[in-house]
Design a protein around this motif. Structure first.
Motif, PDB file in Angstrom:
ATOM      1  N   UNK A 154      28.263  48.679  41.794  1.00 54.33           N
ATOM      2  CA  UNK A 154      29.063  50.113  41.307  1.00 54.33           C
ATOM      3  C   UNK A 154      28.005  51.289  41.576  1.00 54.33           C
ATOM      4  N   UNK A 160      35.978  32.829  42.314  1.00 53.23           N
ATOM      5  CA  UNK A 160      34.839  33.796  43.192  1.00 53.23           C
ATOM      6  C   UNK A 160      33.558  32.858  43.026  1.00 53.23           C
ATOM      7  N   UNK A 161      33.483  31.779  42.341  1.00 56.98           N
ATOM      8  CA  UNK A 161      32.332  31.207  42.160  1.00 56.98           C
ATOM      9  C   UNK A 161      31.855  30.071  43.106  1.00 56.98           C
ATOM     10  N   UNK A 178      29.087  43.002  41.193  1.00 56.71           N
ATOM     11  CA  UNK A 178      29.449  43.959  40.997  1.00 56.71           C
ATOM     12  C   UNK A 178      28.757  45.252  41.650  1.00 56.71           C
ATOM     13  N   UNK A 217      31.912  46.287  31.012  1.00 56.59           N
ATOM     14  CA  UNK A 217      32.910  45.556  31.586  1.00 56.59           C
ATOM     15  C   UNK A 217      32.275  44.562  32.494  1.00 56.59           C
ATOM     16  N   UNK A 218      31.293  45.151  33.127  1.00 53.71           N
ATOM     17  CA  UNK A 218      30.756  44.329  34.341  1.00 53.71           C
ATOM     18  C   UNK A 218      30.039  43.095  33.599  1.00 53.71           C
ATOM     19  N   UNK A 247      32.415  34.895  34.111  1.00 53.28           N
ATOM     20  CA  UNK A 247      32.415  33.973  35.445  1.00 53.28           C
ATOM     21  C   UNK A 247      31.479  32.898  35.387  1.00 53.28           C
ATOM     22  N   UNK A 266      32.374  40.413  32.513  1.00 51.96           N
ATOM     23  CA  UNK A 266      32.922  39.695  33.529  1.00 51.96           C
ATOM     24  C   UNK A 266      31.932  38.797  33.974  1.00 51.96           C
ATOM     25  N   UNK A 277      30.148  37.756  44.015  1.00 51.50           N
ATOM     26  CA  UNK A 277      30.819  38.839  43.751  1.00 51.50           C
ATOM     27  C   UNK A 277      30.395  39.775  42.792  1.00 51.50           C
ATOM     28  N   UNK A 299      31.706  51.010  32.100  1.00 51.22           N
ATOM     29  CA  UNK A 299      31.749  50.201  33.271  1.00 51.22           C
ATOM     30  C   UNK A 299      30.738  49.010  33.269  1.00 51.22           C
TER      31      UNK A 299
END
Lengths: 485, 195
Positions: free
Chosen positions: A31, A19-20, A29, A42-43, A50, A46, A27, A39
């Protein structure tokens, strides 16, 4: 499906890197702002993952570009130098500082000592019994030694008893001292006197295994002595080990006399031919003696020698008969021999001695035929002329020796054997059929030598000797002592 | 978190890969047998196209372009300027031989073919180019070229056994960068030898 969550949450894999890309769209997120706090965690996780993967990828790509864009000199320094003989390396260290630094590195010396395994030349005794000389194979610029007479040793004269992967076992007959040295680096160490007086012409083998993981340059010396009972023909083994720092005497005995000039090390085991056409092997690690018959035991007028060839430390036997020259490999598991190569040394139906007569009668014709030999020999004209006198190639490529070759002890990583023909030492590579010749007029007791940067472990601080068993553990420094320049 | 877990459990693989949940695209592990065409771009514009499989052109450096490749796709790899085209031809011929017959050959046969490929190159300078090209290709991921790299390295080493330091410097474009003391010591070491 059930595996995807584990990959996603627990194992940030390379898949996450895809995704990089560089368009700034990571990418991120998007939300609903009303997403739960979990949530967001989690983001965040991530995002961090990344970022780490992105940095890792960038580093890898930079390394890749750097590797590809390296100047040729740097690539050669890293990938070619360790394939060169030590003598060439001593010369090429003057190219640049980086090259000198690489050559001086102990890691490089270790790598080179187990990479370069071709026979560089032979040590031999000249007509004066106590002096030693060295004859390098061509090209001399690659294989000559800075101290061919071993003048850096504190005792003189010295004789070379054995050689193993760049190290020499030397003996000073006048003082009775034994030395381990590297004639390229002039590093040496004296080993303590053996507990039992070795027989007049010591049958000794030096074992130096430059394995990939053997960073400490340990060595072992196995020396034969005659058991001191009147009328006995029984021999024992005394072993010096650099790890133990002293001598110990084996419990094993040998009922046959090992021939001093025939000793060789292969795969960490010492081998000798005996006076009864058999072979004795002594394994210092297992403290075990065993015997084996030689191949072609009943062949008339057969001359034999043993040696190590190839990278796996296997023992081979070269047999020269009036009919052929054969090379056999020793099968340790079954104590038998397997034929590897057979070279026809004479024409069919003629003995080698008839060939010698033929040479005397028709020398001019055979000189012309010698010119047609297509081998990868050195381009030195003088050498080619000498080769033409020693052997020839008949029509069809059959190699014929004009004089009876005498097999010599050999040791190296290449599939190379040594023969003595009319005062010249001939090296034949069985794989490439390359032939190298060096003249050793008036020489005898030949010891093959491989030019490496093998380090010499200083054992002078350890002088423990036990007459009835293994010696005590002793410390030894891991530096090589230099000799006089 | 529970809502996310519920959603994940009900997603199918296509939705997962499309990033429907978080916008994060994840790629399946690429099938190593995926057939692609690799175009080696040289400075002179004379490109060479070779057939390869994804597994043979290693993605160990994480080149993300390889991840999106499907059967029949073309991947362009630009090579450095110093790679000579004739040398690249030798390397590519070896690569093609490896792809077509390498799996049936023993390591000794592969080694012999590699040595023969290098021996066919007559000039030492050209062999050096082959070495450089093989090194570049192996670095780029064409690991099946490694036997050729080893054979070329050995030939370069054989040629270097007799060259002097000055000749090596001149050929490789290196400049002696020793300090005065270091140079003095080097000369002293060489002069103090018996020879």
């Amino acid at each position: 499906m059930t595996t995807a969550p584990s990959q996603f949450f627990l194992q940030p894999s390379l898949d996450d890197e895809d995704d990089d890309d560089n368009n700034g769209d990571d990418g991120d997120i998007e939300l609903n702002t009303s997403a739960s706090r979990s949530s967001g965690d989690v983001d965040d996780f991530l995002r961090k993952t990344r970022a780490i993967a992105r940095d890792r990828l960038r580093t890898r790509i930079k390394l890749l570009h750097r590797e590809i864009s390296k100047p040729l000199g740097e690539i050669i320094c890293g990938h070619v130098l360790h394939r060169l003989p030590a003598s060439s390396l001593l010369r090429l260290r003057a190219v640049a500082r980086s090259w000198a630094g690489v050559v001086a590195s102990p890691i490089f010396a270790h790598t080179q000592s187990h990479t370069y395994r071709s026979i560089s030349g032979v040590f031999f005794r000249s007509s004066s019994v106590t002096s030693t000389a060295y004859a390098p194979f061509p090209p001399a610029a690659a294989h000559s030694l800075p101290y061919p007479g071993l003048s850096f040793l504190p005792a003189y004269p010295v004789v070379v008893l054995s050689s193993s992967n760049g190290l020499l076992l030397c003996h000073a007959p006048l003082t009775g001292t034994f030395f381990i040295c590297n004639p390229v680096t002039a590093a040496w160490t004296a080993i303590p006197d053996p507990p039992r007086d070795p027989i007049n012409d010591p049958a000794a083998v030096l074992i130096n295994l430059p394995g990939v993981y053997n960073f400490r340059p340990d060595f072992t010396v196995v020396m034969v002595f005659k058991v001191p009972f009147i009328g006995s023909d029984i021999y024992g083994f005394q072993i010096f080990s650099s790890t133990a720092g002293g001598w110990w005497i084996s419990n094993e005995l040998c009922m046959e006399r090992p021939l001093p000039d025939s000793g060789v090390a292969a795969g960490g085991v010492a081998y000798w031919l005996t006076s009864t056409s058999s072979m004795v092997r002594y394994d210092p690690a297992a403290d075990k003696v065993s015997y084996a018959f030689l191949p072609m035991l009943h062949a008339a007028r057969a001359e034999r020698s043993i040696g190590e060839m190839g990278c796996s430390g296997r023992l081979y036997c070269v047999i020269v008969t009036p009919e052929a020259l054969q090379v056999h490999r020793f099968l340790r598991e079954s104590n038998e021999w397997a034929l590897v190569e057979s070279l026809d040394v004479i024409d069919t139906g003629r003995s080698i001695f008839e060939v010698v007569d033929q040479v005397d009668e028709d020398e001019e014709q055979e000189e012309k035929e010698g010119e047609t030999w297509e081998v990868k020999a050195d381009e030195d004209v003088e050498q080619e002329e000498k080769e033409g006198e020693a052997w020839e190639v008949k029509a069809g490529g059959q190699q014929v020796f004009k004089k009876q070759p005498w097999p010599l002890t050999f040791q190296g990583g290449d599939m190379e054997i040594l023969l003595l023909v009319a005062g010249k030492v001939v090296s034949i590579n069985l794989a490439s059929k390359r032939v190298r010749v060096v003249a050793t007029t008036g020489g005898f007791k030949y010891v093959p030598y491989t030019s490496t940067l093998a380090a010499v472990l200083d054992v002078t601080a350890t002088t423990s000797t036990s007459s009835d068993g293994r010696s005590k553990e002793a410390t030894s420094t891991d530096r090589a002592t230099g000799g006089e320049e | 978190m529970d809502q996310h877990m519920e959603k994940i459990k009900t997603m199918d693989e296509a939705d997962w890969n499309s990033g429907a949940l978080t916008g994060v695209k994840t790629w399946k592990k690429k099938d190593r047998a995926t057939k692609i065409k690799v175009v080696l771009k040289t400075d002179g514009g004379q490109d060479i196209t070779v057939d390869a499989t994804y597994g043979k052109v290693a993605a160990k450096f994480g080149d993300q372009r390889l991840r999106v490749l499907k059967n029949g796709d073309v991947l362009a790899i630009r090579l450095p300027n110093h790679i000579a085209r004739p040398a690249l031809d030798v390397v590519v011929n070896f690569w093609r031989w490896q792809q077509s017959t390498g799996a049936e050959k023993s390591p000794e046969e592969i080694k012999d073919f590699a040595e023969a490929s290098v021996t066919e190159v007559e000039e030492e300078a050209a062999r050096l180019d082959v070495y450089a090209a093989a090194n570049c290709m192996v670095t780029k991921g064409f690991e099946d070229v490694t036997p050729l790299l080893r054979a070329a390295s050995q030939r370069v080493a054989d040629a270097m056994t007799t060259v002097s330091a000055e000749q090596a410097r001149e050929y490789l474009g290196l400049v002696p960068d020793f300090t005065e003391e270091e140079e003095k010591k080097l000369l002293h070491d060489l002069a103090s030898a018996d020879n």
